[in-house]
Design a protein around this motif. Structure first.
Motif, PDB file in Angstrom:
ATOM      1  N   THR A  24      19.698  61.156  53.612  1.00  0.00           N
ATOM      2  CA  THR A  24      20.355  62.458  53.528  1.00  0.00           C
ATOM      3  C   THR A  24      21.660  62.460  54.304  1.00  0.00           C
ATOM      4  OG1 THR A  24      18.204  63.538  53.344  1.00  0.00           O
ATOM      5  CG2 THR A  24      20.056  64.930  53.927  1.00  0.00           C
ATOM      6  N   GLY A  25      21.677  61.782  55.462  1.00  0.00           N
ATOM      7  CA  GLY A  25      22.908  61.694  56.248  1.00  0.00           C
ATOM      8  C   GLY A  25      24.016  60.965  55.504  1.00  0.00           C
ATOM      9  N   LEU A  26      23.646  59.905  54.804  1.00  0.00           N
ATOM     10  CA  LEU A  26      24.641  59.211  53.979  1.00  0.00           C
ATOM     11  C   LEU A  26      25.183  60.148  52.900  1.00  0.00           C
ATOM     12  CD1 LEU A  26      22.942  55.711  53.456  1.00  0.00           C
ATOM     13  CD2 LEU A  26      24.693  56.337  55.121  1.00  0.00           C
ATOM     14  N   ALA A  27      24.286  60.947  52.320  1.00  0.00           N
ATOM     15  CA  ALA A  27      24.726  61.890  51.291  1.00  0.00           C
ATOM     16  C   ALA A  27      25.637  62.963  51.862  1.00  0.00           C
ATOM     17  CB  ALA A  27      23.515  62.540  50.628  1.00  0.00           C
ATOM     18  N   THR A  28      25.413  63.374  53.115  1.00  0.00           N
ATOM     19  CA  THR A  28      26.268  64.382  53.745  1.00  0.00           C
ATOM     20  C   THR A  28      27.704  63.903  53.823  1.00  0.00           C
ATOM     21  OG1 THR A  28      24.416  65.238  55.063  1.00  0.00           O
ATOM     22  CG2 THR A  28      26.637  65.732  55.852  1.00  0.00           C
ATOM     23  N   VAL A  29      27.873  62.646  54.271  1.00  0.00           N
ATOM     24  CA  VAL A  29      29.219  62.065  54.351  1.00  0.00           C
ATOM     25  C   VAL A  29      29.802  61.904  52.953  1.00  0.00           C
ATOM     26  CG1 VAL A  29      30.566  60.069  55.110  1.00  0.00           C
ATOM     27  CG2 VAL A  29      28.649  60.880  56.501  1.00  0.00           C
ATOM     28  N   ALA A  30      29.002  61.363  52.042  1.00  0.00           N
ATOM     29  CA  ALA A  30      29.498  61.112  50.690  1.00  0.00           C
ATOM     30  C   ALA A  30      29.858  62.413  49.973  1.00  0.00           C
ATOM     31  CB  ALA A  30      28.454  60.337  49.889  1.00  0.00           C
ATOM     32  N   LEU A  31      29.060  63.462  50.172  1.00  0.00           N
ATOM     33  CA  LEU A  31      29.342  64.736  49.518  1.00  0.00           C
ATOM     34  C   LEU A  31      30.643  65.338  50.029  1.00  0.00           C
ATOM     35  CD1 LEU A  31      28.335  66.923  47.567  1.00  0.00           C
ATOM     36  CD2 LEU A  31      27.109  67.954  49.485  1.00  0.00           C
ATOM     37  N   ALA A  32      30.886  65.236  51.345  1.00  0.00           N
ATOM     38  CA  ALA A  32      32.138  65.739  51.900  1.00  0.00           C
ATOM     39  C   ALA A  32      33.333  64.999  51.297  1.00  0.00           C
ATOM     40  CB  ALA A  32      32.137  65.589  53.418  1.00  0.00           C
ATOM     41  N   LEU A  33      33.215  63.677  51.174  1.00  0.00           N
ATOM     42  CA  LEU A  33      34.312  62.877  50.609  1.00  0.00           C
ATOM     43  C   LEU A  33      34.462  63.140  49.107  1.00  0.00           C
ATOM     44  CD1 LEU A  33      33.587  59.588  52.561  1.00  0.00           C
ATOM     45  CD2 LEU A  33      35.457  61.190  52.974  1.00  0.00           C
ATOM     46  N   LEU A  34      33.341  63.342  48.422  1.00  0.00           N
ATOM     47  CA  LEU A  34      33.408  63.675  46.997  1.00  0.00           C
ATOM     48  C   LEU A  34      34.103  65.016  46.792  1.00  0.00           C
ATOM     49  CD1 LEU A  34      32.581  63.133  44.047  1.00  0.00           C
ATOM     50  CD2 LEU A  34      30.380  64.228  44.554  1.00  0.00           C
ATOM     51  N   ALA A  35      33.792  65.998  47.641  1.00  0.00           N
ATOM     52  CA  ALA A  35      34.440  67.306  47.549  1.00  0.00           C
ATOM     53  C   ALA A  35      35.935  67.176  47.771  1.00  0.00           C
ATOM     54  CB  ALA A  35      33.840  68.267  48.568  1.00  0.00           C
ATOM     55  N   ARG A  85      14.173  63.985  44.476  1.00  0.00           N
ATOM     56  CA  ARG A  85      15.389  63.883  45.296  1.00  0.00           C
ATOM     57  C   ARG A  85      16.104  62.560  45.060  1.00  0.00           C
ATOM     58  NH1 ARG A  85      14.016  65.876  51.339  1.00  0.00           N
ATOM     59  NH2 ARG A  85      12.377  64.275  51.242  1.00  0.00           N
ATOM     60  N   ALA A  86      15.328  61.481  44.904  1.00  0.00           N
ATOM     61  CA  ALA A  86      15.939  60.170  44.646  1.00  0.00           C
ATOM     62  C   ALA A  86      16.706  60.165  43.322  1.00  0.00           C
ATOM     63  CB  ALA A  86      14.859  59.090  44.635  1.00  0.00           C
ATOM     64  N   ALA A  87      16.128  60.767  42.287  1.00  0.00           N
ATOM     65  CA  ALA A  87      16.789  60.809  40.976  1.00  0.00           C
ATOM     66  C   ALA A  87      18.070  61.638  41.020  1.00  0.00           C
ATOM     67  CB  ALA A  87      15.824  61.370  39.937  1.00  0.00           C
ATOM     68  N   ALA A  88      18.028  62.782  41.696  1.00  0.00           N
ATOM     69  CA  ALA A  88      19.224  63.634  41.784  1.00  0.00           C
ATOM     70  C   ALA A  88      20.344  62.925  42.536  1.00  0.00           C
ATOM     71  CB  ALA A  88      18.873  64.952  42.466  1.00  0.00           C
ATOM     72  N   ALA A  89      20.002  62.222  43.614  1.00  0.00           N
ATOM     73  CA  ALA A  89      21.030  61.515  44.387  1.00  0.00           C
ATOM     74  C   ALA A  89      21.691  60.421  43.563  1.00  0.00           C
ATOM     75  CB  ALA A  89      20.410  60.927  45.653  1.00  0.00           C
ATOM     76  N   PHE A 164      32.781  55.449  48.688  1.00  0.00           N
ATOM     77  CA  PHE A 164      31.802  56.445  49.128  1.00  0.00           C
ATOM     78  C   PHE A 164      30.753  56.728  48.053  1.00  0.00           C
ATOM     79  CE2 PHE A 164      35.062  59.150  47.151  1.00  0.00           C
ATOM     80  CZ  PHE A 164      34.298  60.035  46.397  1.00  0.00           C
ATOM     81  N   HIS A 165      31.046  56.414  46.779  1.00  0.00           N
ATOM     82  CA  HIS A 165      30.057  56.630  45.725  1.00  0.00           C
ATOM     83  C   HIS A 165      28.806  55.799  45.969  1.00  0.00           C
ATOM     84  CE1 HIS A 165      33.784  58.011  43.720  1.00  0.00           C
ATOM     85  NE2 HIS A 165      32.975  58.865  43.119  1.00  0.00           N
ATOM     86  N   GLY A 166      28.972  54.617  46.583  1.00  0.00           N
ATOM     87  CA  GLY A 166      27.822  53.764  46.845  1.00  0.00           C
ATOM     88  C   GLY A 166      26.869  54.334  47.869  1.00  0.00           C
ATOM     89  N   LEU A 167      27.339  55.288  48.682  1.00  0.00           N
ATOM     90  CA  LEU A 167      26.463  55.887  49.687  1.00  0.00           C
ATOM     91  C   LEU A 167      25.325  56.680  49.046  1.00  0.00           C
ATOM     92  CD1 LEU A 167      29.067  57.182  52.312  1.00  0.00           C
ATOM     93  CD2 LEU A 167      27.806  55.023  52.311  1.00  0.00           C
ATOM     94  N   PHE A 168      25.557  57.207  47.843  1.00  0.00           N
ATOM     95  CA  PHE A 168      24.499  57.954  47.176  1.00  0.00           C
ATOM     96  C   PHE A 168      23.315  57.049  46.818  1.00  0.00           C
ATOM     97  CE2 PHE A 168      28.186  60.766  46.123  1.00  0.00           C
ATOM     98  CZ  PHE A 168      27.737  61.880  46.790  1.00  0.00           C
ATOM     99  N   ALA A 169      23.586  55.751  46.563  1.00  0.00           N
ATOM    100  CA  ALA A 169      22.496  54.810  46.303  1.00  0.00           C
ATOM    101  C   ALA A 169      21.628  54.658  47.546  1.00  0.00           C
ATOM    102  CB  ALA A 169      23.052  53.461  45.866  1.00  0.00           C
TER     103      ALA A 169
END
Length: 444
Positions: A24-35, A85-89, A164-169
């Motif tokens: 989830t922490g990786l997604a937090t960073v990745a989501l901020a960068l995606l935004a 959650r894994a599928a959505a990420a 940063f897209h790879g962080l979602f994996a």
């Protein structure tokens, strides 16, 4: 604190929590960068909306999670929620439009809204002793801090090799690992009967206990204070770092890690501190620090004309993180004191839902006001929200807050089983007071 990991069931569940939160922490960073990639300088508004969607599903779904899932199905439900959650990420790296971000965040966070209260309600069943439970709460708080400390640090290292897209994996892998650990865990057998009534009635029961208990009304106000500081960090760090500080993706991760460092430092100190100092004093002190830090950030932002340098940003974020941990970590202790064992799942779900109402206010305030008027105005607004939370908590939560309360039941006959079980003197008796069918309101 670490000695409670000798309990196998808690150790496996704690491991599931850790790996899920790292993801989830990786997604937090990745989501901020995606935004920022999709919206540029308006990233704060996009993040504010995405996180507001998260809060809406938390508020609406969390109370039902604890009330609708019977004990025998908790394991299967937790595994299924991790897989959702894994599928959505895994879908997030492929979005090209802002609305797609909103849809996937709603799906991912709907699963999280059901997962978290179920997980939290298991801890007091696994660790019934107060001392062990307090340490488990602090250890659980440390796990949440991985989302804002170690995960951004890992993200900063990974961003040297991948986009940063790879962080979602990594996020998806964390949820899959969590599902495997839950699968390997033997859940406790609950002998007590579940509360009667429909799922909605049980959910409302948790809300009623929460809102009729003075210490929990104070806790709700303190959650508002915590949300004010946390929202500023989670929503606007990417805007500050990528904008005035002209930093890159890794710098965003390190700035978020500073908040987590302060939070983790306090979480490590809290178990011993709470053995000597009352929860109320610790939490109101943390709220005062949060208010002071937000007002300091507001003044420094005005003095530097929006050019807050690294030498000011990192210490401020550390202090905000420390205050945040002091506000949220002891909350589970208050919940455990305030309900019978049968009602704990409903009360944890109510806390999860009501606390996120506070975030539902703070996230859009941080994002929309910051994007429309400026980050200085957002800081002023959030500082005022934090002051309101501190004041309401101070008024709602009395200094004298014993577990055993003297009270009377004029509506009951003298031979009522409840009065027979307790020694009645001059029409009054004493026992640990909890809101339930016989005790509908807190005695004055």
């Amino acid at each position: 604190m670490l000695e409670i990991l000798r309990e196998r069931t808690f150790r496996r569940l704690f491991g599931a929590q850790v790996v899920a939160l790292v993801g989830t922490g990786l997604a937090t960073v990745a989501l901020a960068l995606l935004a920022y990639d999709l919206a540029g300088a308006q990233a704060g508004s996009v993040l504010g909306t995405a996180l507001a969607i998260k809060m809406v599903v938390y508020v609406t779904l969390a109370p039902l999670a604890g009330a609708t899932v019977p004990p025998r199905l908790r394991k299967a439900v937790l595994i299924g929620l991790d897989l959702v959650r894994a599928a959505a990420a895994l879908m997030l790296p492929f979005v090209t439009e802002i609305w797609q971000v909103y849809v996937l965040i709603a799906l991912l966070q709907s699963a999280s809204a059901c997962f978290t209260p179920l997980f939290q309600s298991l801890i007091p069943e696994i660790l019934p002793e107060e001392r062990d439970y307090t340490r488990a709460l602090s250890l659980s708080r440390l796990a949440y801090d991985l989302e804002s400390l170690l995960s951004p640090a890992i993200a900063a290292a990974l961003l040297t090799m991948i986009s940063f897209h790879g962080l979602f994996a990594g996020t998806s892998a964390g949820f899959i690992a969590s599902a495997l650990l839950v699968m390997a865990t033997t859940f406790p057998v609950v002998h007590a009967a579940r509360a009667a009534g429909s799922p909605y009635a049980r959910a409302l029961r948790g809300m009623r206990i929460y809102l009729h208990t003075p210490r929990l009304r104070g806790l709700l106000a303190l959650n508002l204070c915590a949300a004010a500081g946390g929202a500023m960090v989670f929503v606007n760090t990417v805007v500050i770092v990528r904008g005035p500080l002209q930093g890159g993706e890794r710098e965003v991760a390190w700035a978020l890690a500073a908040f987590g460092a302060g939070s983790m430092a306090v979480a490590l100190l809290l178990p011993k501190l709470l053995e000597r100092i009352q929860d109320r004093s610790v939490m109101l002190g943390a709220a005062s620090v949060m208010v002071g830090a937000l007002f300091a950030a507001t003044g420094l932002w005005a003095a530097t004309q929006g050019r807050l340098g690294w030498a000011l940003l990192i210490p401020l974020w550390c202090v905000l993180g420390a205050a945040y941990a002091g506000l949220v970590t002891p909350g589970g202790r208050l919940l455990r004191r305030s309900a019978q064992a049968d009602d704990l799942p409903f009360l944890f779900a109510a806390q999860f839902s009501l606390s996120h109402v506070c975030w539902l206010l703070a996230y859009p305030l941080a994002g929309w006001v910051g994007a429309a008027i400026g980050l200085g105005s957002a800081l002023v607004a959030l500082s005022c929200v934090a002051v309101l939370g501190l004041f309401v908590a101070w008024r709602a939560w009395p200094c004298h807050d014993p577990d055993v309360v003297e009270h009377s039941h004029p509506e009951l006959s003298d031979d009522h089983p409840h009065l027979v079980d307790h020694q009645v003197l001059e029409g009054k008796h004493m026992h640990p007071y909890r809101i339930d069918e016989l005790h509908g309101r807190w005695p004055q």
